[in-house]
Write a protein that holds these residues in place. Structure first.
Motif, mmCIF file in Angstrom:
data_model
loop_
_atom_site.group_PDB
_atom_site.id
_atom_site.type_symbol
_atom_site.label_atom_id
_atom_site.label_comp_id
_atom_site.label_asym_id
_atom_site.label_seq_id
_atom_site.Cartn_x
_atom_site.Cartn_y
_atom_site.Cartn_z
ATOM 1 N N ASN A 205 31.873 10.112 -45.243
ATOM 2 C CA ASN A 205 32.861 10.850 -46.039
ATOM 3 C C ASN A 205 32.159 11.920 -46.874
ATOM 4 O OD1 ASN A 205 35.340 11.518 -47.096
ATOM 5 N ND2 ASN A 205 35.873 9.428 -47.662
ATOM 6 N N LEU B 34 32.622 15.089 -47.506
ATOM 7 C CA LEU B 34 33.399 16.042 -48.302
ATOM 8 C C LEU B 34 33.808 15.466 -49.654
ATOM 9 C CD1 LEU B 34 35.685 17.580 -45.511
ATOM 10 C CD2 LEU B 34 33.554 18.504 -46.472
ATOM 11 N N ARG B 35 33.900 14.156 -49.742
ATOM 12 C CA ARG B 35 34.297 13.503 -51.003
ATOM 13 C C ARG B 35 33.115 12.821 -51.692
ATOM 14 N NH1 ARG B 35 38.743 9.405 -50.450
ATOM 15 N NH2 ARG B 35 38.751 9.684 -52.716
#
Length: 302
Positions: A120, A122-123
């Motif tokens: 993940n 992007l987060r």
């Protein structure tokens, strides 16, 4: 009983001076490597990221483990200073066990960090902020203290009769319990349960993180992306192997290796507190390009 005698490595007393050489060498290399990592991460603003903050926590636990054991062991080898007070023995045992539990929890947090970075990305900055990393460190500390505190408390209430010779270089809980003439049922059950709860649970969480990471890597079609994702995990995998392998061997031989010579037990126990603090900064320095570049820059500048 107000004092104990740490005998060093039984059966190898004549070789204590020679044994002290690798002890001191590993300790000095570990101090230099770990303090170098702390210095570079602290100085370089670009390294003030969750991954490197977790690495600094790992470095502090490595320094704590080796410093709990090696100075006293060298005093035994060089000067025959074998006496240790009961309070000193229990304090050493409590610190070492607590730091070991924190070390394991930080390895779990680092595996979660790698999972978020790969699965993940992007987060990443929102899921793992520096504040949350600090909270993870605090939770690891509290967990270590709560789980380990009963061990020295139980040891302090055991009767030791006339036996005050601990055949070890430090106050390992199992070595101290073995010289007691009291009932060890609770101690054995609690130690076994904590081994399952702490080490077993931590290893399961690390394995789960890497199973999820592998699933994501397999789904990526680009071979270049495969290699890049794997390279982000190699340093952490290396640290896991250097940390858990000697720890598991040491505990298993202590609990179930009845036919193994005592000096083998003790050497394995010392490998656990000597080798990981020496190798971990080397592994991260070699396998993490950003850290390696910053260390090279600081060395060249000086």
């Amino acid at each position: 009983m107000s004092t104990f005698m740490l005998t060093g490595i039984p059966g190898l007393e004549d070789a204590h001076i020679w044994i002290s050489i690798p002890f001191a060498t590993c300790y000095i290399i570990g101090l230099f490597g770990n303090f170098s990592v702390l210095f570079v991460v602290g100085k370089e603003q670009t390294l003030h990221q969750p991954m490197y903050l977790l690495l600094c926590m790992l470095v502090l636990t490595d320094l704590g483990m080796s410093t709990c054991v090696v100075p006293k062991a060298l005093c035994i080898f060089w000067f025959n200073l074998e006496v240790i007070t009961l309070s000193g023995c229990l304090t050493q045992n409590a610190f070492l066990a607590t730091i070991s539990a924190i070390h394991s929890a930080i390895l779990v947090a680092m595996s979660f960090d790698r999972y978020v970075a790969i699965c993940n990305p992007l987060r990443y900055s929102t899921i793992l902020s520096n504040v949350r990393v600090a909270k993870l460190g605090l939770v690891s500390l509290i967990r270590g203290i709560v789980c380990v505190l009963p061990v020295p408390l139980v040891l302090s209430r055991l009767p030791f009769c006339d036996n005050h010779m601990i055949p070890h270089t430090y106050c390992d809980s199992i070595a101290v319990a073995k010289i007691s003439c009291g009932d060890l049922t609770f101690f054995r059950l609690y130690g076994f349960m904590m081994g399952i709860v702490l080490t077993g649970l931590d290893l399961m969480l690390i394995a789960l993180s890497y199973c999820l990471i592998i699933r994501v890597i397999v789904s990526i079609s680009s071979k270049k992306a495969h290699l890049k994702a794997l390279n982000t995990c190699t340093a952490h995998i290396g640290v896991i192997l250097t940390s858990y392998t000697p720890y598991l061997f040491s505990n298993l031989t202590h609990r179930f290796g009845q036919g193994i010579a005592p000096h083998i037990h003790i050497i394995l126990s010392n490998v656990y507190v000597l080798v990981p603090p020496m190798l971990n900064p080397i592994i991260y320095g070699v396998k993490t390009q950003e850290l390696r570049d910053k260390m090279r820059k600081n060395i060249c500048r000086r």
